[in-house]
Write a protein that holds these residues in place. Sequence first.
Motif, PDB file in Angstrom:
ATOM      1  N   TRP A  40      17.293  -1.261  -3.483  1.00 30.07           N
ATOM      2  CA  TRP A  40      18.079  -0.260  -4.211  1.00 30.07           C
ATOM      3  C   TRP A  40      19.568  -0.442  -3.964  1.00 30.07           C
ATOM      4  CZ3 TRP A  40      16.257   1.343  -8.306  1.00 30.07           C
ATOM      5  CH2 TRP A  40      14.915   1.684  -8.442  1.00 30.07           C
ATOM      6  N   PHE A  43      20.624  -3.448  -6.033  1.00 29.16           N
ATOM      7  CA  PHE A  43      20.558  -3.093  -7.450  1.00 29.16           C
ATOM      8  C   PHE A  43      21.755  -2.219  -7.835  1.00 29.16           C
ATOM      9  CE2 PHE A  43      19.011  -0.457 -11.007  1.00 29.16           C
ATOM     10  CZ  PHE A  43      18.563  -1.446 -11.863  1.00 29.16           C
ATOM     11  N   LYS A  77      16.305  -9.184  -7.410  1.00 26.56           N
ATOM     12  CA  LYS A  77      15.105  -9.791  -8.023  1.00 26.56           C
ATOM     13  C   LYS A  77      14.208 -10.418  -6.945  1.00 26.56           C
ATOM     14  CE  LYS A  77      13.964 -13.135 -11.651  1.00 26.56           C
ATOM     15  NZ  LYS A  77      14.526 -14.090 -12.626  1.00 26.56           N
ATOM     16  N   TYR A  80      12.564  -7.603  -5.064  1.00 26.78           N
ATOM     17  CA  TYR A  80      11.559  -6.979  -5.941  1.00 26.78           C
ATOM     18  C   TYR A  80      10.264  -7.798  -5.907  1.00 26.78           C
ATOM     19  CZ  TYR A  80       9.611  -5.407 -10.454  1.00 26.78           C
ATOM     20  OH  TYR A  80       8.812  -4.914 -11.448  1.00 26.78           O
ATOM     21  N   GLU A  92       8.257  -0.933  -9.728  1.00 29.89           N
ATOM     22  CA  GLU A  92       8.284  -1.098 -11.184  1.00 29.89           C
ATOM     23  C   GLU A  92       8.793   0.158 -11.917  1.00 29.89           C
ATOM     24  OE1 GLU A  92       7.537  -3.742 -13.351  1.00 29.89           O
ATOM     25  OE2 GLU A  92       8.228  -2.281 -14.830  1.00 29.89           O
ATOM     26  N   LYS A 287      12.479  -3.003 -14.475  1.00 31.49           N
ATOM     27  CA  LYS A 287      13.404  -3.814 -13.663  1.00 31.49           C
ATOM     28  C   LYS A 287      13.655  -5.208 -14.251  1.00 31.49           C
ATOM     29  CE  LYS A 287      13.530  -0.406 -10.780  1.00 31.49           C
ATOM     30  NZ  LYS A 287      12.639   0.501 -11.545  1.00 31.49           N
ATOM     31  N   TYR A 290      16.781  -5.680 -16.338  1.00 24.90           N
ATOM     32  CA  TYR A 290      18.078  -5.854 -15.665  1.00 24.90           C
ATOM     33  C   TYR A 290      18.229  -7.282 -15.129  1.00 24.90           C
ATOM     34  CZ  TYR A 290      18.153  -0.811 -16.058  1.00 24.90           C
ATOM     35  OH  TYR A 290      18.129   0.469 -16.560  1.00 24.90           O
TER      36      TYR A 290
END
Length: 456
Positions: A40, A43, A77, A80, A92, A287, A290
């Motif tokens: 987070w 991101f 990424k 994730y 997700e 996600k 992005y």
Amino acid sequence: MNEHRDVNIMDQDTVKARLGKPNRYLRPKDTAAALTALFWEEFELSRAVLGWVPAVKEFETKGQTARFGYLHNQHAKLLYARTGELPGPSLEKQPPPAYVREAFERSSLAPSEAAFFAGYTVMLRRLYDGYEALQYKLDPILDAPTLDVLRMIVLDRQAMLTWAHDQIFFAGSDNAAIAEEVAAWQRYVDQVWHCYDRQAPRESGSTIQWPIHPEVEAFGPVPSDSAWNAERFPIHIFTGQYKTAYEDPSMSVLHDSIKQMHYINATEMGAAESLCYLYYGAQLLPKPFYFDLARHLWDEVRHCQMGVRRLEQMGYTTSQFKYFKGSPGKGLQDLAAEWFPDMYAGLTMVAEPCSFIKKRKSAEQFWNFDDGLSAIHCEFDMADERMHVDFGKVWGPELYKQINNIITAAEMSERARIRRIEELGAASTDEEARKIAKNFPGFCGLSTVELNYSNY
Ligand SMILES: [Fe+2]
Ligand SMILES: [Fe+2]
């Protein structure tokens, strides 16, 4: 590294276990929780940095800011993907935790570019301290896949910190007022993260007591009019006389040459900027949207850089050409909801597919003129654009869905073309517009001007 940050990346069970009995090992779900917290932060940092791209004035700084925003996105990424391999709640569908978003938004509403970079160094240092703290808690065998991810992310640390630090000195070194403004902003961002690390909610409903926000006007992110050095990159004024893209000969000293292709590439910062507004403004998309969008906008920056570099290699200066900004001319909150999907569909369903024809012909002709580098520019450009059109087919309908407009990729493509035909005033009836939109090469011939391929 302070102890509060240390605890913050653990989940509740781990904290309790640690208090109850000594156990230095992380369970898979603990690692997942730590990676989720870092996800987070990366991101939200990518959002802050990409949001600042249009607020940065100089070409080189704009490009590097976009590069770093893209790298933060790519770090996210990687995190994730690894989190998805571990037990625990899926990222997700999760929205960003409100307190994380607030910390980054507070830290990025800076009064100047230099102040933003000063705050950015605080956020960077802290984030990398978090990676380092986690690395030393992981088991070299059990956590090897996680350690591999962290190793890749940590590679960017020094380049990012050094560059961000340099920006503060370029801007403020000979101006006491700017230096003070930058220092004050950095102190504020320090306080924000101090509060965050001590109070980050561990239960839903708890809130953070933030420091008082300075009474300064934010220069970024996402300004309604993007910052630009118009002496080096003059802005093109649309007179209405020429509607087809790049038709106006006053835009470029190369309008009668195949080298016009390099000029067209050099104008792509406008497209990159528009995509930054979308990246910042689009909420709650999956996600992977992005991840793809950051790649797309970074590619447009690369296309612009390669165009500018080739023009300069050929002896031209950027001030001999005209450019477009990508800012929407209004604040994000004042934009019609359609602005985002319409802009994105226009780019991926009209501008990018129509550019293939020109790029393919240019590549062939550049080879014939024995200019291999220029030909290879076009070949990479085509490879990138093909991917962008594929992104558009997936994410365009998703963006329309967000404004309750259910639409297939094919319908979106047709609508984008019809909008372009209307702009050009090329059809007198809806029927005629639909007919033109269906004939793809003919439509592209209307929308964008052909190059003089025979003139080097
Ligand atoms: Fe491009
Ligand atoms: Fe593109």
